[in-house]
Structures are given as C-alpha cells and as structure tokens.
Motif scaffolding. Structure first.
Motif, PDB file in Angstrom:
ATOM      1  N   ALA A  81       0.851  -1.190   0.000  1.00 55.22           N
ATOM      2  CA  ALA A  81       0.000   0.000   0.000  1.00 55.22           C
ATOM      3  C   ALA A  81       0.878   1.228   0.000  1.00 55.22           C
ATOM      4  O   ALA A  81       1.955   1.225   0.611  1.00 55.22           O
ATOM      5  CB  ALA A  81      -0.902   0.004   1.224  1.00 55.22           C
ATOM      6  N   CYS A  83       0.888   5.717   0.137  1.00 53.42           N
ATOM      7  CA  CYS A  83       0.206   7.001   0.206  1.00 53.42           C
ATOM      8  C   CYS A  83       0.924   7.911  -0.770  1.00 53.42           C
ATOM      9  O   CYS A  83       2.154   7.986  -0.744  1.00 53.42           O
ATOM     10  CB  CYS A  83       0.296   7.589   1.601  1.00 53.42           C
ATOM     11  SG  CYS A  83      -0.488   6.590   2.855  1.00 53.42           S
ATOM     12  N   ALA A  96      -4.440   7.155  -0.925  1.00 54.63           N
ATOM     13  CA  ALA A  96      -3.816   5.876  -0.599  1.00 54.63           C
ATOM     14  C   ALA A  96      -4.416   4.791  -1.479  1.00 54.63           C
ATOM     15  O   ALA A  96      -5.590   4.869  -1.856  1.00 54.63           O
ATOM     16  CB  ALA A  96      -4.025   5.534   0.865  1.00 54.63           C
ATOM     17  N   LEU A 129      -8.187   3.503  -1.487  1.00 60.36           N
ATOM     18  CA  LEU A 129      -8.857   3.735  -0.210  1.00 60.36           C
ATOM     19  C   LEU A 129      -9.495   5.106  -0.355  1.00 60.36           C
ATOM     20  O   LEU A 129      -8.811   6.124  -0.396  1.00 60.36           O
ATOM     21  CB  LEU A 129      -7.856   3.712   0.948  1.00 60.36           C
ATOM     22  CG  LEU A 129      -7.040   2.420   1.076  1.00 60.36           C
ATOM     23  CD1 LEU A 129      -6.098   2.510   2.272  1.00 60.36           C
ATOM     24  CD2 LEU A 129      -7.953   1.213   1.221  1.00 60.36           C
ATOM     25  N   MET A 137      -4.229  11.403   3.302  1.00 63.59           N
ATOM     26  CA  MET A 137      -3.800  10.186   3.956  1.00 63.59           C
ATOM     27  C   MET A 137      -2.377  10.363   4.480  1.00 63.59           C
ATOM     28  O   MET A 137      -1.471  10.735   3.736  1.00 63.59           O
ATOM     29  CB  MET A 137      -3.791   9.024   2.958  1.00 63.59           C
ATOM     30  CG  MET A 137      -5.181   8.587   2.551  1.00 63.59           C
ATOM     31  SD  MET A 137      -6.001   7.756   3.891  1.00 63.59           S
ATOM     32  CE  MET A 137      -7.369   6.992   3.036  1.00 63.59           C
ATOM     33  N   VAL A 140      -0.639   4.248   5.949  1.00 67.33           N
ATOM     34  CA  VAL A 140      -1.461   3.047   5.903  1.00 67.33           C
ATOM     35  C   VAL A 140      -0.713   1.964   6.669  1.00 67.33           C
ATOM     36  O   VAL A 140       0.479   1.763   6.450  1.00 67.33           O
ATOM     37  CB  VAL A 140      -1.659   2.593   4.447  1.00 67.33           C
ATOM     38  CG1 VAL A 140      -2.395   1.264   4.411  1.00 67.33           C
ATOM     39  CG2 VAL A 140      -2.389   3.648   3.648  1.00 67.33           C
ATOM     40  N   TRP A 142      -0.868  -2.144   8.057  1.00 67.06           N
ATOM     41  CA  TRP A 142      -1.512  -3.453   7.918  1.00 67.06           C
ATOM     42  C   TRP A 142      -1.660  -4.099   9.279  1.00 67.06           C
ATOM     43  O   TRP A 142      -0.838  -3.898  10.177  1.00 67.06           O
ATOM     44  CB  TRP A 142      -0.680  -4.369   7.034  1.00 67.06           C
ATOM     45  CG  TRP A 142      -0.536  -3.889   5.613  1.00 67.06           C
ATOM     46  CD1 TRP A 142       0.324  -2.940   5.176  1.00 67.06           C
ATOM     47  CD2 TRP A 142      -1.274  -4.346   4.496  1.00 67.06           C
ATOM     48  NE1 TRP A 142       0.179  -2.745   3.825  1.00 67.06           N
ATOM     49  CE2 TRP A 142      -0.801  -3.615   3.370  1.00 67.06           C
ATOM     50  CE3 TRP A 142      -2.289  -5.299   4.293  1.00 67.06           C
ATOM     51  CZ2 TRP A 142      -1.299  -3.790   2.084  1.00 67.06           C
ATOM     52  CZ3 TRP A 142      -2.775  -5.480   3.006  1.00 67.06           C
ATOM     53  CH2 TRP A 142      -2.287  -4.727   1.917  1.00 67.06           C
ATOM     54  N   ILE A 151      -6.663  -3.212   7.026  1.00 67.44           N
ATOM     55  CA  ILE A 151      -5.677  -2.136   7.114  1.00 67.44           C
ATOM     56  C   ILE A 151      -6.318  -0.934   7.785  1.00 67.44           C
ATOM     57  O   ILE A 151      -7.542  -0.773   7.795  1.00 67.44           O
ATOM     58  CB  ILE A 151      -5.117  -1.724   5.731  1.00 67.44           C
ATOM     59  CG1 ILE A 151      -6.267  -1.412   4.766  1.00 67.44           C
ATOM     60  CG2 ILE A 151      -4.214  -2.774   5.185  1.00 67.44           C
ATOM     61  CD1 ILE A 151      -5.745  -0.932   3.440  1.00 67.44           C
ATOM     62  N   SER A 153      -5.934   3.262   7.909  1.00 62.96           N
ATOM     63  CA  SER A 153      -5.276   4.423   7.326  1.00 62.96           C
ATOM     64  C   SER A 153      -5.630   5.646   8.145  1.00 62.96           C
ATOM     65  O   SER A 153      -6.683   5.726   8.761  1.00 62.96           O
ATOM     66  CB  SER A 153      -5.704   4.612   5.876  1.00 62.96           C
ATOM     67  OG  SER A 153      -7.048   4.997   5.831  1.00 62.96           O
TER      68      SER A 153
END
Lengths: 387, 780
Positions: A81, A83, A96, A129, A137, A140, A142, A151, A153
C-alpha cells in the motif's frame, strides 16, 4: 572481528518511503518509494544478497504521484500500500491505494543488474482507499499478524479501518473514528500493535500519543505532551505488550509503558535534530534504530527495558552448558543501555529506517537525497546477544 | 683662710719669726705654699688672686715653685726704687698680719685640748662605780633561784592531788551526763533539736555499749534506745513528709545514718524523695511547653531548666555522694541510673522545646540557650560522670546544630527560589512604553548579591556555634566535623549543588512547549552559574574556610569539582535557552510554511510578515543575550562583505543549483550536484553545544530556525510563485541574519538548501530574477 562495510545504493530521486517486504522471511528485500514532482515515480525493489554483498534492484513505475508512505502486506508478498500525492488544479491531495506487483518480482529477480534497457514494469492497482470525505492520507498500516485483509489508514483527523475483500480488489470502510478538538488536528503517524490479538492501534498527532481499540474504535489511552514538539513516529515493542517507543522534533526518543502514561520509562537524547523514525528490532527488542534529519542513524541498545534485561535466558535443554551460561550471564548483567553505533553514511536528512523482515541483524536507512544504506548490527554485539 | 691653712703644719714657726727682709721670708712662704698644697688647694685660690698663667712661675709669691732669689732679682731688676720700697712695706705688713692670725689659732686649740682631757678623767671614775653594782646584782640573783627551787619542791605534792581531783570531777560529769542522758534526749526530741540529740547519743553510745554489763548502765542504755528509736521514727517521719528542702532532708538522712539506720534503705528513700522533687521541676517545665505555649523564649526556658532541674540534680548528687560515700560503687551506680533516667526525661523536654525553636531565625538566642544548657550540665557531668549527662547534652547540642544547618540550607534554598520568583515577576511585569525591558544585568546583579548576602548571613549565624566563648565550641564535633562536613559540605556545597540542580531542573521541565520558564530567566541563570564558576564559588569557599578553620581529615569537595558542575549547569541552561528561543522562531516559521497554500499563491510582492518578525525577534534576542554575554568571535569575513557574498549567492551559485532542476536533463544531475556541493561543505550540527558568548548563542538559534524552515519546506509542494516567495523570504533572511552568526557561510548554506529544496518541491520551478528579489527585499 571486522564488521562488513555498509552497502550503499543510490536512487535518482528524492525518497522518503521505505519498508521491508514484510511477508518475505527468507530473502532480504526492501521497497523504496520515490518522490519526484516532474518524473514518473518509482518503487524500487531492492534485493540484498547477504553472501555476496550485492544489491539487485527492480523498478516498478508508480505513475499516480510521489510516494509519501509505503507499507507491505504481512500476508502476501506481492501486495503493498502507498500514500501518494496527487496534484490537480493547483491542489495537492494525498491518497492511498493498495497495489499488487507483478508475479515474477514477488520473490525478487536474480538477473544481473544490467537492466538499464529493461523497461520498468507497472504496478497493478488493486483498490483505492477512498478518502474524498476524509482528507489527506498520512499513512497506511496493515494488521501485523492477520491475513492481510485489514488495514488502517490515517487521514487528517480520521482513523479508518478498512476491510479488503474479494482478493483485495475492494476496500470497504469497516469502521472509523475521528479526533475532535481545537484547531486542525492531524495524524502524523500510526502503528498497529502486534499484541492483544491485534486489537490495538497507536497514533500520533502533534505532541500526543493515543491508543485505540480497533473493535470499538474508541480511545484507550492518551499520552498528552509525549514530546515537547511534534511526534514523528512510534513503534511497538514486539515482545513486551505495553511498551512502545516514540520520537519527535524535540530530538528525543522516548519509551513508554502504556499503563503509566504520565512518565516515559526512558528517554534518549542522542540526535541533534528531529528524529523521524524509530524501529524496534523484530526479534531482539533491545535493539532500537532511529533516523534523524541530522543525517545520522543511531542504533541503541536498550537492555534495561527490553524483554531480556539480563541477556539471553538459558533454555532448559542447555543444562549441560549451564555452568558456562551462568558465568556468561554474570558477565552480561552489567550491560548498560548505550548507543551501539552511529552511522554517518548519509549526507541528507534520514526520513526512514527499518529492519529487514528476514534477517534480524540487518537494517536499511533512506535519506532524502535517495541514498539507501544497508547496515548490519556489529558482530560482537550480535554474538553477545546470541550466546 | 690663708691663716687657717697655715695653722696645721707649722704651729711652731710662731711669733718669733720676725721678718728680716724678703730673703728671710722666702722659706716661710714656701712652707705655706706646701701646706696649701697639702690641703688640696691651688695656690691661686689660696692667695685669693687669680692664678697666674704659669703655676710654675718662680716669681709668683704664692706659687708652689716660688724662688725668692729669682723674685728678688726680678724685682730689683725691673722695679724702680720707689716701687721697691712700696713692695717692701707691703710685704712687711702682710707678714705681721699672718703672724698675729697664727697666734690666735694656737690659743684657741689649746683650750679645747684641756677640756677633753678633763672629760676622759671623769669617765674613768664613773666606770669603776658601775662595776661594783654589777657584782651585787649577781649575788641577789643566786639567792632568788635558790628560793624558787625550794617553793616548787614544797608545792609538788598538792599539785598531784589537784590533778587527780580534776580527773574525778570529769568522770563524775560524764557519769552525770549518762544518767541525765535519757531526760536530755527526751528534751531534745521534744524541742526538735535532733542534731543535738544524735550527737549525745553518738557520744554515749560507745560507753554504754562497753559497760552494759552493769545494771545501772544497762537501764540507761535501754532508756536511750527507746528514746533513740522514737527519735529515729520522728526523723523518718520528717524525712518522709519531705516538705522541707533538699538540705534539710540531707540533714535528716545524715542524722539517721548517724543513728545507724540501714544505709541501703535510706538511700532508696532519699532518691525517691529527690525524684519527687525533680519530677515536680520537670512537670513545671513541661507545663511551660504546654500544648499551646505562652512560650517563654528558649533562653529563659533553658535557664529555668538549668537552675531548677539541673541545680536540683546537682544538689541531690552532691548530698548523695557525701552521705552515701560508704556505699561504694553500687551506690554510685544507683545514683547514675537515677540521674540517667531523670536526665533523659529532661533532655526529652529540652529537645521538644528546641524543636519549637527550629523554625525561628534567631541563632544567637538559640546558641546562647544551648550554651547555658550545656554549661549547666557540665557541673553534674563532673559529679556524675557515669551517667553520661554531659555527653548526652553535647549530643543534643550537636543534633540541634545539625538541624540548624539543615534549616539554614532550607533557608538559602528558599531565598534562591524567592530570588527566582522576583526575577520572574520582574520579567513578567508589563513593560513601560519607551523603557527597554527590565535590565537583565541589573536583575542578575541583584540576584547574585542577594544570594551572596544570604549566604554570608547564614555563615555568620552558623558561626555563632563555634564562637570561642561558647562552652561547647571546643568539642571535637564543633572543631572538626561541624566545620567541614556540616558547614562547608552540608551548607555551602549543598547549597551550590542544589542551586545548580534547581537551575538544571528548568532545562528538564516539561514546559518546553508553553515555555513555562521565561527564556530570559534561563539566560540569567546561565550567566549566574557561569559567574559562580569563574569567581563566586571560590570566593564563598575561601570565605568559609577562613571563618571555619577546617582542620580535619574528612575529604571535602574541591573547588574545581563545584566549578565544573556550575559550568555544566551554565552550559545546559544556555543550550536550553538556545533551544527554547530556537523553538519559538521555529514554530513561527513552521506555522507560516504549513498553513499557507503554496500552490495557488500569488506572485510575491513583499517579504512575508513572518520573516520580518523572525528578524525582529532575533534582534531582540541578540539584545537580550548581549546584556549578559560577551560578543564572541566571528570568522574573519564579515561586515560589508554581506552584499558581495550575497550577490555571489544569488547569481552564480543559485543559478548553478537551479539549473539542473528546470532544464530537462537527466535527473541524476540534481543529486550529483547537490552531493558534490555537500562534499565541500561541512556537516551542520544543528543542536550543537553552545559556547558562552553571544555569537555562539545566536548562531545556535538561527541554525535551529533555518533547519526547521528547511524541513518544513521539504514537506510541501510549491507552485511557481510559491517558490519565488521562498526565494524572496530567504533573501530577506540572508540580508539580516548574517550579522548575528559566527560564520555567515552557515546562513548561506542553510538558506541555499532551503531554496534548493523548495525548487525541488516545485513542479514548475521558475526562479525570480535576483535583481527583482533584491528590489523587493530592499523595499520590504
């Protein structure tokens, strides 16, 4: 014994985002995201061949914008992921998204790095997202132990919990909470605790640290004025469930016991400028890594507040060696908290440091000028901890 | 006179010597002269004439060496006839006069000889008469002796009888005494003359004992015993009632002892009574302490205790030792135990009273009270060495002294904190328009002098404990440990340490954000500590060492250690000051960068107000620091070089750095160039330790501020005009900040990097013409 020299890798662009490939436990692999406003941004997959001291890289294009934060799925090697900034109509918005890298790169390539000709491959977008309602954002994270479906964020003053469905092709906002208060509250950073069944998340905004329960999305603790100035980053002790470390613009690294939020357990003040990153070693939590805009990376040995305050504990099956261990233990006891090493290979601010997920004795640091340095824990210390 | 002189030697040359001329006269003259010599007279004087120039002149009539021949010759030769004639007559006349004088003298002396002879003759007769009378006296004396011997012999016999009769008389008197004894005793007892009675009893006792086999004596003895028993009972009665004072009791006991009462028991009782009395004293003392004391001052209290209790104890002890000396060590032990017990209670009371005094500030009164207390207890100390009262008293005094030291240390700390509060108030007081802030230097001087005077006052107060006239000042504690460990280490060193700690605590305060501590206070404290390091500490310690002649082996903190601590404190404070001030400016810069929308900003016309504010604040800080710290050293390049340097900066270098970013060349170049540039510039340590001077402080603050600016810029994305605004701002800062720092190159470097970073963060980097930038900056 002589320690191996650091390995240095240069990127062409400025870079701030670094993460180990969390799901990979055999190969030493880091992902670096670049920041460029004028060119296509890239994600460099950096493979480190420990035996030959060679770096192999693969480049993925990340065309949607410059990368401010990157994190890899703990379950799927190919999923990550980011941002990123999207500039449109003289407006900057940080979005994100979850991506999948091409299959053949998941486990790294073992081609010789003469890929100047090879065309960079592109990431496959899994899902966005959606943050239109929530703002920029910041990061992020996990779920650390899970199946890579959850996840969190952080967007401005919102903390959002997403469920990834249908093999991550869809992100559904499961729940959210937001921070209310005077002025513009903005999360700067967050970490997901590996303890308590992964039900706790800690976030930083301004000078405050907060803990959240992901089931109810309610605040469980709050450390006001954790730092004199902005808190830049935090990390959970992987072995002690109530301990976390934070760092910030007051040049300090503080260690907290979340059961007593009035006083830090310990404070380090080794850097001479803002500390941007703090990371516990995944297995040996006395090893703490910090990166700072004074261009230095510092590896500290926080024995006294680690899960092994008196060194490595003797296992039961080592009875035959017990005598030896005893004597060794005694010699270990006076171990003090200290700075193990200060790494000065960088010439610009270091915005990201992280340990390898595969080799607990190896870590990478990334400075703004795009220099990635891979270092090892000094051998003497390594053996000291192990034996 | 001449005549009288001539009388002795020549009585014979009488009237018959007629002058037959000058010649015949000559030997006579000579003799006369010789006579005069014999009487030790010079001729000149004898002749009544002034002495001639030459005493040997043979022509001088009266000279010793007169030679008639020469004289005559001279006369004959020198004088005319008439003169000769004159001298002749003259001489004849003189001779006649002399002769008649001589005759008179002879006659007179002759008479005297005759009368002397008569006298001697008379004396001879008288002596003969006296001898006879002496003989008669001797015979009379012999007769007297004889008579006396005879009388003595006659009287001998009578004398012996008289002696015997006298002996019988005495015996009879004694017997009479014995027979009268019972009645006498009864009478004495009735009259209350116990002493007399006991004396009688004592006198008779032995005799009665001896002759008790005789019935008559036996009866007397029995009577006496009965009476004595009654007497003893009465004495006991009186003793038990105990109303009378200690001396009377002692008398009672003495009498009882004389009567042969068991000493053991008496001793117990005596002590019990004494205890009663002393406990009354203690109670009255305790009443004075009371729950709500109308407290008499401590001096009065110890006086009262001293005269009442300690005096009483002394009396008791003295009486006891006198009375029960025969008891030996066991008795002494009993007394010691007694004194120890009561003493400890007394000490407890005194300590309570002294504890009430701890809060007070007047040391002299306390020391005087302690002195009396201690002095008083030395008397029984000598008397009751075993009870250890003197030691206990010394211990109390020591404890009080220690507590006083603690109290003074607290006082000093409080004074220091008070000073700090004053400074805070002075700093926080609203500034009068036109008056340039509170005079920091003045405040510093005030604080320093006030602390110093407090220290001196404390030293003086504590010094009372070691004054010569105080009775306990020569105890080993006060000579050694009190001076070195107590005063020097505990009070002075302790205070300086606590001062440093207090000051350091300002660095650790969590108020980093709000700035709970005014920065000026940090600065002031830092200077204060530095002053302490350079001079004050050694001054104070020297003062202490002089006043309290430290003379023991305890290790003391050396001046250098303290100085090092003070210096460290000063350094930390100053560093913290830099951080705080840097933070203030940083916050300003950060807010200004974070809150602005850099993408859609308009073309810059002015320097942003916040930059002006930064420069203003920096100037203010510069002034503030300048009040307390010296200028410091700059690198050589300076002064008017600013313009020149800046032009270099804005044209060539700046261009050089921008070039790759907006010409579409390989992106590698940017890094390469910036890296190469970094190779040549030193790493900038942002929060580096500062030195004790203005330039270093300002450099630190500016470094922090500019680094913040850099980091903030890197987090933003800039539009073209946003970049240009940054350019303008940086140029403005460059124009004004170089003068504050030690090495202006540093400002250039940091500002360069800011602009370069902004350019990197700009998708459309078109820098403003340097000339335009300059115009805007000069206008703003």
């Amino acid at each position: 014994m002589e320690d191996d020299a650091p390995v240095i890798y240069g990127l062409e662009f400025q870079a701030r985002a670094l993460t180990p490939q969390t799901a990979e436990t055999d190969a030493i692999r880091f992902l670096v995201g670049t920041q460029s406003l004028k060119y296509d941004n890239q994600i460099h997959i950096i493979d480190f061949d420990d035996e030959n001291n060679i770096i192999n890289k693969n480049v993925l294009l990340h065309q949607v914008g410059e990368i401010w934060h990157i994190s890899a799925s703990p379950a799927d090697r190919g999923v990550l992921a980011t941002c990123y900034n999207r500039t449109s109509d003289s407006k900057v918005l940080t979005c994100a998204a979850v991506w999948r890298m091409p299959k053949e790169l998941e486990s790294g390539s073992h081609e010789s790095p003469d890929d100047s000709s090879s065309t960079a491959q592109t990431l496959e977008l899994l899902c966005h997202l959606d943050n239109t309602a929530h703002g920029n954002m910041a990061c992020v994270v996990w779920e650390p132990m899970g199946d890579g479906k959850k996840i969190i964020s952080l967007a401005d003053n919102h903390i959002l919990l997403w469920d990834l469905q249908e093999s991550s092709s869809q992100a559904v906002l499961a729940s959210s909470a937001s921070l209310e208060g005077k002025g513009q509250l903005k999360f700067t950073s967050g970490r997901w605790s590996p303890h308590h069944n992964c039900t706790q998340v800690a976030t930083a905004n301004d000078t405050t640290l907060r803990g959240w329960d992901t089931r109810s999305m309610s605040q469980i603790y709050c450390i006001e004025n954790a730092h004199g100035q902005l808190v830049r980053d935090l990390d959970f002790n992987p072995n002690k469930q109530y301990y976390l470390a934070s760092c910030g613009d007051d040049c300090k690294v503080k260690f907290w016991d979340t059961r007593n939020v009035t006083e830090p357990v310990k404070t380090l003040e080794e850097h001479s400028h803002w500390v941007w990153n703090v990371r516990y070693n995944h297995s040996h939590d006395q090893l703490v890594l910090t990166g700072s805009s004074d261009s230095r990376v510092i590896l500290s040995n926080m024995v006294s507040i680690s899960s092994e305050p008196f060194g490595h504990l003797v296992d039961d099956d080592d009875i035959s060696d017990q005598e030896d261990h005893r004597s060794e233990e005694k010699s270990k006891e006076p171990l003090q908290d200290n700075v193990i090493a200060t790494y000065e290979e960088h010439e610009d601010s270091v915005y990201a440091v992280d340990w390898s997920s595969a080799d607990p004795w190896l870590f990478a640091s990334l400075s703004y000028d795009g220099r990635l340095v891979i270092n090892r824990v000094p051998r003497a210390l390594k053996y000291h901890i192990l034996l | 006179m001449a005549a009288a002189a001539a009388a002795g030697p020549s009585p014979g040359s009488g009237p018959g010597d007629s002058p037959e001329g000058p010649e015949g006269e000559a030997p006579e003259r000579r003799r006369k002269a010789h006579g005069m010599l014999y009487y030790g007279l010079s001729e000149g004087e004898a002749a009544g004439r002034p002495a001639g120039p030459d005493p040997l002149d043979p022509t001088d009539l009266n000279g010793a060496h007169f030679d008639p021949e020469v004289y005559l010759d001279k006369l004959r030769r020198e004088c005319p006839l008439a003169q000769l004639m004159d001298s002749e007559t003259d001489m004849v006349r003189q001779i006649r006069a002399l002769d008649s004088d001589m005759q008179t003298l002879v006659y007179e002396n002759y008479n005297k000889f005759i009368s002397a002879t008569d006298t001697i003759r008379k004396m001879k007769n008288d002596f003969r008469k006296m001898e006879d009378e002496m003989d008669r006296l001797a015979t009379n004396m012999a007769v007297i002796t004889d008579f006396s011997a005879r009388i003595s012999a006659t009287l001998q016999d009578r004398h012996e009888r008289i002696t015997k009769l006298a002996g019988v008389h005495a015996l009879l008197r004694k017997l009479q005494f014995l027979f009268e004894l019972p009645s006498r005793l009864t009478k004495c007892v009735e009259l209350g003359a116990y002493g007399q009675a006991v004396r009688y009893q004592g006198r008779a006792q032995a005799v009665l004992q001896q002759y008790q086999h005789l019935p008559s004596f036996r009866a007397i003895q029995d009577d006496c015993q009965v009476i004595t028993a009654r007497l003893a009972q009465q004495l006991r009665q009186r003793f038990r009632e105990g109303g009378s004072g200690a001396p009377e009791q002692a008398e009672c006991v003495e009498l009882l002892l004389a009567l042969g009462e068991p000493a053991e028991e008496l001793c117990e009782e005596f002590l019990a009574h004494a205890r009663g009395r002393l406990e009354k004293e203690l109670r009255s003392l305790e009443a004075e302490l009371g729950p709500s004391p109308p407290a008499p001052d401590v001096l009065e209290f110890t006086d009262r205790g001293g005269s009442g209790f300690v005096g009483g104890l002394c009396q008791v002890a003295a009486a006891y030792q006198e009375l029960f000396a025969a008891q030996g060590p066991a008795g002494a032990e009993k007394l010691a135990a007694f004194a120890r017990e009561l003493g400890s209670r007394y000490f407890a009371l005194v300590e309570r009273r002294l504890a009430q005094e701890q809060g007070g500030g007047d040391n002299s009164l306390l020391v005087r009270a302690l002195d009396r207390f201690h002095r008083r207890l030395r008397a029984p100390g000598a008397l009751l060495a075993a009870a250890g009262l003197a030691d206990a008293a010394t211990e109390i005094v020591e404890r009080v002294a220690r507590e006083r030291l603690g109290h003074h240390l607290q006082g000093l700390r409080a004074a220091f904190l008070g000073c700090l509060t004053d400074v805070r108030q002075a700093l926080a007081a609203p500034r009068v328009a036109g008056k340039e802030g509170p005079g920091l230097a003045e405040l510093l001087a005030n604080v320093a002098s006030s602390i110093l005077s407090h220290i001196k006052a404390s030293l003086a107060a504590v010094h009372l404990f070691t004054a010569k006239e105080v009775s306990f000042s020569n105890k080993p504690y006060f000579r050694g440990e009190f001076c070195s460990q107590g005063v020097r280490e505990g009070l002075i060193v302790g205070f300086i340490r606590s001062m440093c700690q207090t000051a350091q605590s300002f660095c650790d305060s969590p108020g980093e954000k709000g700035g709970a501590t005014p920065p000026a206070l940090l600065l002031l404290l830092s200077r204060l500590c530095l002053d302490y390091e350079t001079a004050t500490i050694s001054y104070i310690l020297t003062l202490t060492d002089e006043q309290f002649l430290v003379q023991d082996q305890f290790p003391v903190t050396p001046v250098s250690t303290l100085c090092a601590e003070a210096r460290e404190t000063a350094r930390r404070l100053l560093t913290h000051y830099v951080k705080v001030q840097g933070l203030v400016i940083s916050q300003m810069l950060r807010k200004s960068v974070e809150t602005r929308d850099w993408l859609s900003t308009l073309e810059p016309r002015n320097v942003r107000a916040v930059m002006k504010r930064v420069v203003e604040d920096t100037t203010a800080i510069d002034v503030q620091v300048g009040l307390l710290y010296e200028e410091g050293v700059r690198k050589a390049q300076s002064s008017d070089s600013s313009k020149r340097t800046f032009s270099v900066y804005s044209s060539s270098r700046q261009q050089g750095r921008y070039a790759p970013s907006y010409t579409p060349s390989a992106p590698m170049d940017t890094n390469l160039l910036s890296n190469i540039q970094k190779l040549f510039s030193e790493r900038i340590d942002v929060f580096s330790p500062v030195e004790f001077n203005k330039v270093s402080v300002l450099t630190g603050i500016i470094k922090i501020s500019l680094k913040t600016l850099l980091e903030c810029v890197r987090l933003r994305t800039f539009g073209r005009f946003g970049l240009q605004q940054v350019q303008v701002d940086c140029h403005f800062l460059q124009l004004y900040l170089w003068r504050f720092v030690a090495d202006e190159e540093l400002v250039h470097l940091l500002l360069d990097e800011v602009v370069a970073s902004a350019a990197l963060r700009c998708p459309d980097p078109v820098p403003m013409e340097p000339s335009v930038v300059e115009v805007i900056c000069e206008r703003g």
